[in-house]
Write a protein that holds these residues in place. Structure first.
Motif, PDB file in Angstrom:
ATOM      1  N   PRO A   9      24.608  50.580  58.834  1.00 12.65           N
ATOM      2  CA  PRO A   9      24.706  49.282  58.175  1.00 12.65           C
ATOM      3  C   PRO A   9      24.090  49.357  56.783  1.00 12.65           C
ATOM      4  O   PRO A   9      22.955  49.818  56.632  1.00 12.65           O
ATOM      5  N   ALA A  11      24.965  46.656  54.287  1.00  9.81           N
ATOM      6  CA  ALA A  11      25.572  45.489  53.633  1.00  9.81           C
ATOM      7  C   ALA A  11      24.560  44.430  53.232  1.00  9.81           C
ATOM      8  O   ALA A  11      24.933  43.380  52.720  1.00  9.81           O
ATOM      9  N   GLY A  12      23.272  44.713  53.464  1.00 12.89           N
ATOM     10  CA  GLY A  12      22.246  43.705  53.155  1.00 12.89           C
ATOM     11  C   GLY A  12      22.098  43.511  51.654  1.00 12.89           C
ATOM     12  O   GLY A  12      22.513  44.350  50.848  1.00 12.89           O
ATOM     13  N   GLY A  14      19.259  43.360  49.977  1.00 13.16           N
ATOM     14  CA  GLY A  14      18.133  44.103  49.398  1.00 13.16           C
ATOM     15  C   GLY A  14      17.269  43.248  48.505  1.00 13.16           C
ATOM     16  O   GLY A  14      16.874  43.668  47.412  1.00 13.16           O
ATOM     17  N   THR A  15      16.949  42.041  48.969  1.00 13.44           N
ATOM     18  CA  THR A  15      16.210  41.096  48.105  1.00 13.44           C
ATOM     19  C   THR A  15      14.805  41.594  47.770  1.00 13.44           C
ATOM     20  O   THR A  15      14.269  41.228  46.728  1.00 13.44           O
ATOM     21  N   ARG A  16      14.225  42.437  48.633  1.00 14.38           N
ATOM     22  CA  ARG A  16      12.875  42.937  48.339  1.00 14.38           C
ATOM     23  C   ARG A  16      12.858  43.824  47.099  1.00 14.38           C
ATOM     24  O   ARG A  16      11.816  44.135  46.570  1.00 14.38           O
ATOM     25  N   LYS A  26      20.702  49.103  47.261  1.00 16.70           N
ATOM     26  CA  LYS A  26      19.407  49.786  47.446  1.00 16.70           C
ATOM     27  C   LYS A  26      19.612  51.140  48.132  1.00 16.70           C
ATOM     28  O   LYS A  26      18.842  52.062  47.922  1.00 16.70           O
ATOM     29  N   GLU A  27      20.675  51.246  48.931  1.00 12.12           N
ATOM     30  CA  GLU A  27      20.937  52.504  49.645  1.00 12.12           C
ATOM     31  C   GLU A  27      21.289  53.642  48.675  1.00 12.12           C
ATOM     32  O   GLU A  27      21.277  54.806  49.043  1.00 12.12           O
ATOM     33  N   GLN A 103      31.413  43.877  55.918  1.00 11.44           N
ATOM     34  CA  GLN A 103      30.771  42.700  56.515  1.00 11.44           C
ATOM     35  C   GLN A 103      30.889  41.605  55.458  1.00 11.44           C
ATOM     36  O   GLN A 103      30.290  41.712  54.380  1.00 11.44           O
ATOM     37  N   PRO A 106      26.301  38.872  54.708  1.00 12.44           N
ATOM     38  CA  PRO A 106      25.206  39.542  55.416  1.00 12.44           C
ATOM     39  C   PRO A 106      24.540  38.602  56.418  1.00 12.44           C
ATOM     40  O   PRO A 106      23.559  37.942  56.121  1.00 12.44           O
ATOM     41  N   GLY A 108      22.995  39.322  59.160  1.00 11.02           N
ATOM     42  CA  GLY A 108      21.985  39.963  59.999  1.00 11.02           C
ATOM     43  C   GLY A 108      22.434  41.306  60.545  1.00 11.02           C
ATOM     44  O   GLY A 108      23.635  41.626  60.572  1.00 11.02           O
ATOM     45  N   ASP A 131      18.572  52.158  54.879  1.00 12.94           N
ATOM     46  CA  ASP A 131      17.425  52.237  53.979  1.00 12.94           C
ATOM     47  C   ASP A 131      16.195  52.808  54.670  1.00 12.94           C
ATOM     48  O   ASP A 131      15.088  52.727  54.159  1.00 12.94           O
TER      49      ASP A 131
END
Ligand code: UTP
Length: 289
Positions: A9, A11-12, A14-16, A26-27, A103, A106, A108, A131
């Motif tokens: 996965p 597809a997030g 990456g808000t951090r 981020k990946e 996806q 995102p 979850g 990640d």
């Protein structure tokens, strides 16, 4: 049953890591000179898994491009006589067979995994978070596949974390059944401070049976509208045993600023090109500490 497919996965949002992750996934942020997700793809390839299902989302097309052939770049390197770099670039595209599934939102980690249902079909499969970097002599998912050979149900990677950090993780309560293996009795996602049932944290590697898909389809979204994998696992644990495996290796959360820097330092210090230079540089920084 042999594990032949892996779901990654990625597809997030990456808000951090904003603003770096506004357009760059981020990946794909590099650990020294290789994107995080390439280390993960190498772990998959070295474990003998044949097919990867990459879960992607908006602004994530460059991840697929990274693992595709790049004729222009290859021609350029050939012309320049850079056979060393040509080999590096060609190896990436030949690593594994990649299928990507989008996806749309995102919603979850549980939802991201559910997106792979059709492609995975009716066999157990591995999940490696895009990640979560694990540096190990024997690739982590390979260690897990070996343990899984003799079991049914599901296997999740776990690692001991400091008690004061337990609230940041999914935590298991389990009974040790053999060296490094626990039978999971309970799972709590990000427990309240001081209330974690143990210091055994769930890390981003799983081997799951296909039954998890039917379960995830029924899991209700949480307060933030996300379908949590842990909720699905709790439900699964009512039907089949789930085991936690304390893997051998060092883990870095490359989706987190501090974890990302730790990974860069650790890989950098061992990098043949820059290791010695970096060590010397870090020594000059000691006056800041
Ligand atoms: P994270 O929770 O670390 O990713 O999920 P995130 O949501 O991008 O991170 P922050 O909290 O906003 O910084 C772990 C992995 O699962 C993927 C992410 O891309 C990451 O590789 N993921 C997460 C999805 O594919 N879809 C989702 O809906 C959520």
């Amino acid at each position: 049953m042999k594990v032949k497919k892996a779901v990654i996965p990625a597809a997030g949002f990456g808000t951090r890591f904003l603003p770096a992750t506004k357009v760059v996934p981020k990946e794909l942020l590099p650990i020294v000179d290789k994107p995080t997700i390439q280390y993960i793809m190498e772990e998959v390839a070295l474990s003998g898994i044949e097919e990867v299902i990459l879960i992607t989302g908006r602004e994530k097309g460059s991840i697929e491009d990274h693992f595709d052939t790049s004729t222009e770049l290859e021609n350029h390197l050939r012309k320049k006589g850079r056979d060393d770099l040509l080999k590096v670039v060609q190896e990436i595209s030949g690593m594994v067979t990649l299928v990507s599934v989008r996806q749309k939102e995102p919603l979850g980690l549980g939802h991201a995994i559910l997106c792979a249902k059709r492609v995975v079909g009716k066999e157990p499969f591995a999940v490696l978070l895009g990640d979560d970097l694990i540096d190990a002599n024997v690739p982590c998912i390979r260690q897990m596949m070996k343990i899984y050979q003799d079991m049914d149900g599901a296997l999740i990677a776990i690692q001991k974390v400091p008690r004061q950090e337990a609230h940041l993780y999914g935590i298991i309560k389990g009974k040790k059944v053999m060296d490094r293996v626990y039978s999971v009795e309970e799972m709590v996602e990000k427990p309240e401070k001081g209330k974690a049932p143990s210091n055994l944290a769930i890390i981003g590697r799983y081997i799951l049976p296909p039954r998890i898909f039917d379960i995830l389809e029924r899991v209700k979204p949480d307060r933030r509208g996300e379908i949590q994998l842990t909720e699905g696992l709790k439900e699964l644990n009512r039907e089949v045993p789930i085991y936690g495996y304390e893997f051998i290796g060092d883990r870095y959360d490359a989706g987190d600023k501090f974890g990302y820097l730790q990974a860069n330092l650790s890989f950098g210090l061992r990098h043949p090109e820059i290791g010695t230079k970096l060590k010397r540089y870090l020594k000059t920084l000691s006056s800041y500490c």
